[in-house]
Design an enzyme around this catalytic site. Structure first.
Site, short mmCIF file in Angstrom:
data_model
loop_
_atom_site.label_atom_id
_atom_site.label_comp_id
_atom_site.label_asym_id
_atom_site.label_seq_id
_atom_site.Cartn_x
_atom_site.Cartn_y
_atom_site.Cartn_z
CE LYS A 172 -3.80 -2.53 2.02
NZ LYS A 172 -4.58 -2.93 3.19
CD GLN A 213 -3.40 -4.51 6.28
OE1 GLN A 213 -3.25 -3.57 5.52
NE2 GLN A 213 -4.06 -5.60 5.93
CG ASP A 245 -9.70 -0.43 4.34
OD1 ASP A 245 -9.34 -0.72 3.18
OD2 ASP A 245 -9.04 -0.75 5.35
#
Ligand code: NAD
Length: 277
Positions: free
Chosen positions: A52, A96, A119
């Site tokens: 990422k 995460q 997200d």
């Protein structure tokens, strides 16, 4: 011969388009910064976080990372998210997952400001998708829609069957296909006669988490098959939820594993980061 949908090439195109957009936004004085938080050092998470950050660097987005020790308390993590929510320089926040067992994932997801929820997991983001309002969309299903779009596959009016009803893949996938005017059926572990339902599909999206479960008996001639699953086999190679070799001659288009849906997830994360307010 089925069209093999090349997620690697499509994700590279999207990242290049985003790179241009970021350069344009920078000339307008707009700053884009993603905060990435990892708690503990799960090796798979470390690889995902690294990828990422690499994607951010390629596109020209600043990223700041917080690598917190495994024993970080939930309150400490919540305090950091609060601080980042308030920081005007931070435009996107990503924690995460999974987080260690002593931290409640749902509480963490709800703490991230919906304005920075790149997200797309916050209930406000999910609700916005459900009622057709603007908001962040979960990256993997958003990537599936882009794969279909870039491959010239029309969704409107098609029979779309999604296998799997998870919050991050199956459910948002069904909502997105509906938003694109597909006729959508969602199957899950309690569905009766799964094969018969799947055989109705013009577009079959498979997100079950079971290696090679879907074979030619589930496929209508000429269907488009999108395989979200990803598994490492004993021989070290990757496979999906679909038995590619048994299905490929029956469908009109199919995503391979690896190189299909997988690369799209990061591309769509970048899309969300660039498009955060
Ligand atoms: P999950 O375990 O949360 O959900 C699986 C779903 O499949 C459930 O809704 C369940 O009802 C359904 N299911 C399970 N067994 C079934 C059966 N026998 N018949 C019908 N339905 C059944 O999984 P998930 O998080 O949605 O992920 C699904 C797959 O996609 C996994 O292989 C995962 O690794 C992969 N994945 C890939 C990406 C990516 O970037 N490519 C992202 C997320 C998930």
């Amino acid at each position: 011969m089925a069209q093999i949908i090349d997620g690697k090439a499509i994700s590279a195109r999207i990242k290049d388009e985003l790179k241009e957009e970021v350069a344009r936004k920078k000339t307008e004085g707009k700053q884009i910064t993603l905060a990435v938080i990892q708690v503990g050092n799960d090796p798979a998470s470390t690889v995902y976080v690294g990828n990422k950050k690499k994607a951010c660097a390629y596109i020209g987005i600043d990223s700041v990372s917080y690598e917190l020790p495994e024993e970080t308390s939930q309150d400490e993590l919540l305090a950091l998210i609060d601080k980042l929510n308030e920081d005007p320089k931070i435009t996107g926040i990503l924690v995460q997952l999974p987080v260690p067992d002593h931290i409640d994932e749902d509480i963490i997801i709800r703490k991230i400001s919906p304005k920075k929820d790149v997200d797309g997991f916050h209930p406000m983001s999910v609700g916005a998708l459900c009622i057709g309002e603007k908001g962040f969309v979960s990256c993997t299903p958003a990537g599936v829609i882009k794969l279909l779009e870039y491959s010239g596959i029309e969704i409107a009016g098609k029979e779309c069957v999604v296998i799997g009803r998870s919050n991050i893949v199956g459910k948002p996938m069904a909502l997105l296909l509906l938003r694109e005017n597909g006729t959508v059926t969602v199957c899950h572990s309690k569905t009766k006669d799964l094969k018969e339902v799947c055989k109705r599909a013009d577009i079959l999206v498979v997100a079950i988490g079971r290696p090679k479960m879907i074979n030619e008996e589930y496929i209508k001639d000429g269907a488009v098959v999108i395989d979200v699953g990803i598994h490492r086999m004993d021989n070290g190679r990757l496979c999906g939820d679909v038995d590619f070799d048994r299905v490929v001659d029956k469908c009109s288009a199919i995503t391979p594993v690896p190189g299909g849906v997988g690369p799209m997830t990061i591309a769509m994360l970048m899309y969300n980061v660039v498009n955060a307010e």
